[in-house]
Motif scaffolding. Structure first.
Motif, short mmCIF file in Angstrom:
data_model
loop_
_atom_site.label_atom_id
_atom_site.label_comp_id
_atom_site.label_asym_id
_atom_site.label_seq_id
_atom_site.Cartn_x
_atom_site.Cartn_y
_atom_site.Cartn_z
N ARG A 1 -52.11 22.50 -30.07
CA ARG A 1 -50.88 23.28 -30.00
C ARG A 1 -49.79 22.34 -29.54
NH1 ARG A 1 -52.09 29.03 -29.09
NH2 ARG A 1 -54.32 29.21 -28.77
N ARG B 1 -61.14 27.37 -35.44
CA ARG B 1 -60.84 26.97 -34.07
C ARG B 1 -59.49 26.28 -33.99
NH1 ARG B 1 -64.45 29.51 -30.75
NH2 ARG B 1 -66.49 29.43 -31.70
N TYR C 1 -50.50 33.29 -31.14
CA TYR C 1 -50.95 31.91 -30.98
C TYR C 1 -50.36 31.25 -29.73
CZ TYR C 1 -53.76 31.40 -35.16
OH TYR C 1 -54.76 31.51 -36.09
N TRP D 1 -63.72 24.47 -29.22
CA TRP D 1 -62.31 24.83 -29.19
C TRP D 1 -62.14 26.35 -29.16
CZ3 TRP D 1 -62.75 21.38 -33.85
CH2 TRP D 1 -62.70 20.04 -33.47
N GLU D 2 -60.97 26.76 -28.81
CA GLU D 2 -60.62 28.17 -28.75
C GLU D 2 -60.62 28.80 -30.16
OE1 GLU D 2 -56.40 30.51 -28.13
OE2 GLU D 2 -56.65 28.50 -27.32
N LYS D 3 -61.15 29.99 -30.26
CA LYS D 3 -61.18 30.70 -31.54
C LYS D 3 -59.75 31.01 -31.99
CE LYS D 3 -62.94 34.77 -33.84
NZ LYS D 3 -63.63 36.04 -33.72
#
Length: 168
Positions: free
Chosen positions: A156, A152, A130, A25-27
């Motif tokens: 969203r 992570r 974010y 996953w995205e940091k």
């Protein structure tokens, strides 16, 4: 147990480390913000070992009211009454005030939603970091990783559509 709580429990358990769960996953951007109306600072690092649900809101947003209230009842209170999620990780709702509001509006919003932990970011800087533009905006962050401890972003949601949609 309310049906919304069950649905959210299932969704959050699917997001946790375990068999079949991707860790690519995205940091999550780090943050440090003050508690609402206080000087004490809270950072993402304070939530090591937990799943964090960031609830970005403003006090004059009707949809924010619904989202914040449901998250506080359906997530925060649900997991506070248990030893964490099915994998044993604590789940924490962190509300983030992302727009300047009058004290009367804020007091009414907090009284009606029952929010427990509220950070103050009246310029919406963290919301932008974010990837949010409007509110309510939700971000689920996995902060359970051991070394190297890299939180992570795992979910969203730009428009709150209820606990059932979060699970889906």
């Amino acid at each position: 147990m309310r049906r919304g709580s069950v649905a959210l429990a299932l969704m959050l358990s699917a997001l946790l480390p375990g068999a079949g769960v991707s860790r690519a996953w995205e940091k999550a951007p780090p943050f440090t913000l003050p508690l609402l109306d206080e000087e004490e600072q809270v950072s993402l690092d304070d939530f090591r070992g937990q799943i964090v649900v960031l609830d970005f809101f403003n006090a004059s947003c009707g949809d924010c009211f619904r989202a914040s209230r449901e998250l506080e009842l359906g997530v925060q209170e649900h997991y506070a009454a248990r030893p964490g999620n099915p994998h044993g990780f604590p789940v924490r709702v962190v509300a983030v005030n992302s727009e300047a509001a009058g004290q009367e509006d804020m007091d009414a919003f907090l009284a009606e939603t029952g929010l427990d932990l509220v950070l103050d970011d009246p310029k919406g800087t963290l919301l932008q970091r974010y990837g949010g533009g409007g509110m309510p905006y939700l971000v689920v962050i996995d902060v359970t990783a051991a070394e190297p401890a890299v939180p992570r972003v795992v979910l969203r949601q730009a428009k709150y559509e209820g606990l059932k949609k979060i699970r889906a």
